[in-house]
Every structure is written in C-alpha cells, then in structure tokens.
Design a protein around this motif. Structure first.
Motif, short mmCIF file in Angstrom:
data_model
loop_
_atom_site.label_atom_id
_atom_site.label_comp_id
_atom_site.label_asym_id
_atom_site.label_seq_id
_atom_site.Cartn_x
_atom_site.Cartn_y
_atom_site.Cartn_z
N PRO A 195 -14.08 31.00 -5.81
CA PRO A 195 -12.84 31.36 -6.63
C PRO A 195 -11.65 30.27 -6.53
O PRO A 195 -11.69 29.73 -5.30
N PRO A 196 -10.87 30.12 -7.44
CA PRO A 196 -9.56 29.44 -6.97
C PRO A 196 -8.87 29.91 -5.77
O PRO A 196 -8.68 31.11 -5.66
N GLY A 197 -8.39 29.00 -4.81
CA GLY A 197 -7.57 29.29 -3.86
C GLY A 197 -8.17 29.84 -2.68
O GLY A 197 -7.50 30.25 -1.65
N ALA A 198 -9.35 30.23 -2.81
CA ALA A 198 -10.01 30.77 -1.45
C ALA A 198 -10.52 29.84 -0.41
O ALA A 198 -10.73 28.58 -0.73
N GLU A 199 -10.14 30.29 0.84
CA GLU A 199 -10.35 29.36 1.97
C GLU A 199 -11.52 30.11 2.81
O GLU A 199 -11.28 31.43 3.17
N PHE A 200 -12.51 29.42 2.99
CA PHE A 200 -13.64 30.03 3.70
C PHE A 200 -14.60 28.90 4.34
O PHE A 200 -14.45 27.85 3.98
N ALA A 201 -15.22 29.39 5.01
CA ALA A 201 -16.17 28.48 5.79
C ALA A 201 -17.64 28.61 5.74
O ALA A 201 -18.00 30.05 5.40
N LEU A 202 -18.57 27.99 5.58
CA LEU A 202 -19.86 28.45 5.23
C LEU A 202 -20.66 28.65 6.73
O LEU A 202 -20.67 27.67 7.60
N GLY A 203 -21.50 29.61 6.78
CA GLY A 203 -22.38 29.61 7.83
C GLY A 203 -23.62 28.76 7.87
O GLY A 203 -23.82 28.14 6.81
N GLN A 204 -24.41 28.84 8.66
CA GLN A 204 -25.58 27.90 8.73
C GLN A 204 -26.71 28.27 7.89
O GLN A 204 -27.62 27.38 7.44
N ASN A 205 -26.79 29.42 7.22
CA ASN A 205 -27.66 29.76 6.35
C ASN A 205 -27.10 29.69 4.66
O ASN A 205 -27.92 30.15 3.94
N LEU A 206 -26.11 29.13 4.48
CA LEU A 206 -25.37 28.88 3.30
C LEU A 206 -25.72 27.28 2.82
O LEU A 206 -25.28 26.78 3.82
#
Length: 82
Positions: free
Chosen positions: A53-64
């Motif tokens: 979504p717009p404006g979301a800050e997140f990191a991806l784990g190893q299984n994504l």
C-alpha cells in the motif's frame, strides 16, 4: 523500531514483528518495497500475494519475493495475478 508486515489477504494494519533501524537498513539494502510492489510468498502458503500500500515501510523476510513493474508494459498490481 519498524514493523515487518506479515503477508495477509486482510488489509495491512499494525501487525508484524518489530525490527531495529539497523536491521531494517540491512534487510532493504538490495530492494526497498514501494507502492504497488507485489509481495509473493515462497513457503508456508506458496503463491499468496499482496500489493504494497502507499506509504507503508516494511522489510521482506527470506521467504518473500518482491515483484516490481515500471508500469510501461504492465499495470504493477496486475503482477499478483500472473
């Protein structure tokens, strides 16, 4: 602290695991998810997708996996259905 969002079919809210800023920078050094990126699950529920979504800050784990289109040949959110 930032939150690592879980891949879900429900609207993204304040769910996830807290991550230090240093770890966030390390996890996003190759690719930082942005609006309309498609996140694809490789394990547990393989093939499940979500659109960032717009404006979301997140990191991806190893299984994504992050799928990104520049919008010139394909509408970015459409990638989740391929």
């Amino acid at each position: 602290m930032l939150s690592v969002l879980w891949l879900t079919y429900r609207p993204v809210e304040n769910v996830g695991t807290l991550l230090s800023h240093e770890h966030y920078l390390e996890w996003t050094r190759k690719a930082m998810p942005s609006t309309n990126d498609v996140i694809l699950s490789r394990r547990c529920n393989p093939g499940e997708t979500a659109v960032a979504p717009p404006g979301a800050e997140f990191a991806l784990g190893q299984n994504l996996v992050l799928l990104r289109a520049d919008g010139t040949k394909i509408y970015p959110p459409f990638l989740r259905w391929l």
